[in-house]
Design a protein around this motif. Structure first.
Motif, PDB file in Angstrom:
ATOM      1  N   LYS A  13       0.828  -1.206   0.000  1.00  0.00           N
ATOM      2  CA  LYS A  13       0.000   0.000   0.000  1.00  0.00           C
ATOM      3  C   LYS A  13       0.864   1.258   0.000  1.00  0.00           C
ATOM      4  O   LYS A  13       0.569   2.219  -0.718  1.00  0.00           O
ATOM      5  CB  LYS A  13      -0.943  -0.003   1.188  1.00  0.00           C
ATOM      6  N   ASP A  17       0.765   3.878  -2.971  1.00  0.00           N
ATOM      7  CA  ASP A  17       0.442   5.295  -2.734  1.00  0.00           C
ATOM      8  C   ASP A  17       1.536   6.208  -3.288  1.00  0.00           C
ATOM      9  O   ASP A  17       1.244   7.241  -3.893  1.00  0.00           O
ATOM     10  CB  ASP A  17       0.252   5.557  -1.233  1.00  0.00           C
ATOM     11  N   LYS A  20       1.269   6.297  -7.059  1.00  0.00           N
ATOM     12  CA  LYS A  20       0.177   7.178  -7.489  1.00  0.00           C
ATOM     13  C   LYS A  20       0.600   8.645  -7.403  1.00  0.00           C
ATOM     14  O   LYS A  20       0.325   9.438  -8.305  1.00  0.00           O
ATOM     15  CB  LYS A  20      -1.071   6.940  -6.640  1.00  0.00           C
ATOM     16  N   HIS A  21       1.265   8.995  -6.315  1.00  0.00           N
ATOM     17  CA  HIS A  21       1.746  10.371  -6.149  1.00  0.00           C
ATOM     18  C   HIS A  21       2.741  10.729  -7.251  1.00  0.00           C
ATOM     19  O   HIS A  21       2.653  11.795  -7.865  1.00  0.00           O
ATOM     20  CB  HIS A  21       2.393  10.549  -4.773  1.00  0.00           C
TER      21      HIS A  21
END
Length: 180
Positions: A13, A17, A20-21
């Motif tokens: 995760k 994350d 994605k950033h």
């Protein structure tokens, strides 16, 4: 769920994350570069008839900015690439791994898109170099024209001076002719 599975899921995760950033950052930087390049091209075309002295320097500044932004995009692309490699590790079982393996052509879009800022920066560099050559040739032509005009002015002044002297001499001779 065991403690190892929970830790692995938590790690997945975190990486996801961060990916994605980074992908959002890459998208934003790429879009910013495309807007910059479009405005730069428009500004360059608009200065076509302007003073030829400023144009090469405007292109030089724009080319430097283009290269710097392209480097930022490239660095972000490399970070996204690393994050994508991390999530495709077998231990994470991320769906992206399955998707990536099922599509062979075309290759990764990020790998294709990274060439856009590089190619445009090279184009801007070529245009800048070309404009400096045009500037230097126009500058040389202007110097030659100025030198020629100055020489012609000096010759005209000398001819006018000679003509004035000649006419003055003719005027002095006229009364003598009349008295004969």
């Amino acid at each position: 769920m065991t403690q190892d599975e929970g830790k692995l899921d938590s790690e997945r995760k975190l990486i996801d994350d961060e990916r994605k950033h980074l992908e959002g950052l890459l998208k934003d930087r790429t879009n910013f570069y495309l807007v910059f390049a479009s405005l730069f091209i428009l500004g360059t075309v608009r200065t076509q008839g302007e003073s030829f002295a400023a144009r090469p320097f405007i292109l030089l500044v724009g080319t430097i900015a283009s290269v710097l932004i392209a480097l930022a995009v490239w660095r972000t692309h490399r970070l996204v690439d690393l994050a994508l490699k991390d999530i495709t590790q077998e231990k994470f079982q991320h769906p992206y791994r399955t998707y990536r393996e099922s599509i062979r052509f075309p290759p990764n879009a990020n790998h294709l898109m990274i060439f856009v800022p590089l190619i445009l920066s090279l184009l801007f560099l070529v245009l800048t170099i070309q404009e400096f050559f045009i500037y230097s040739s126009k500058h040389i032509q202007l110097e030659k024209a100025t030198t020629t005009a100055t020489c012609n002015t000096v010759l005209a002044d000398e001819n006018q001076s000679w003509m004035d002297t000649f006419l003055e001499a003719v005027k002095l001779q006229e009364p003598r002719r009349g008295s004969k």
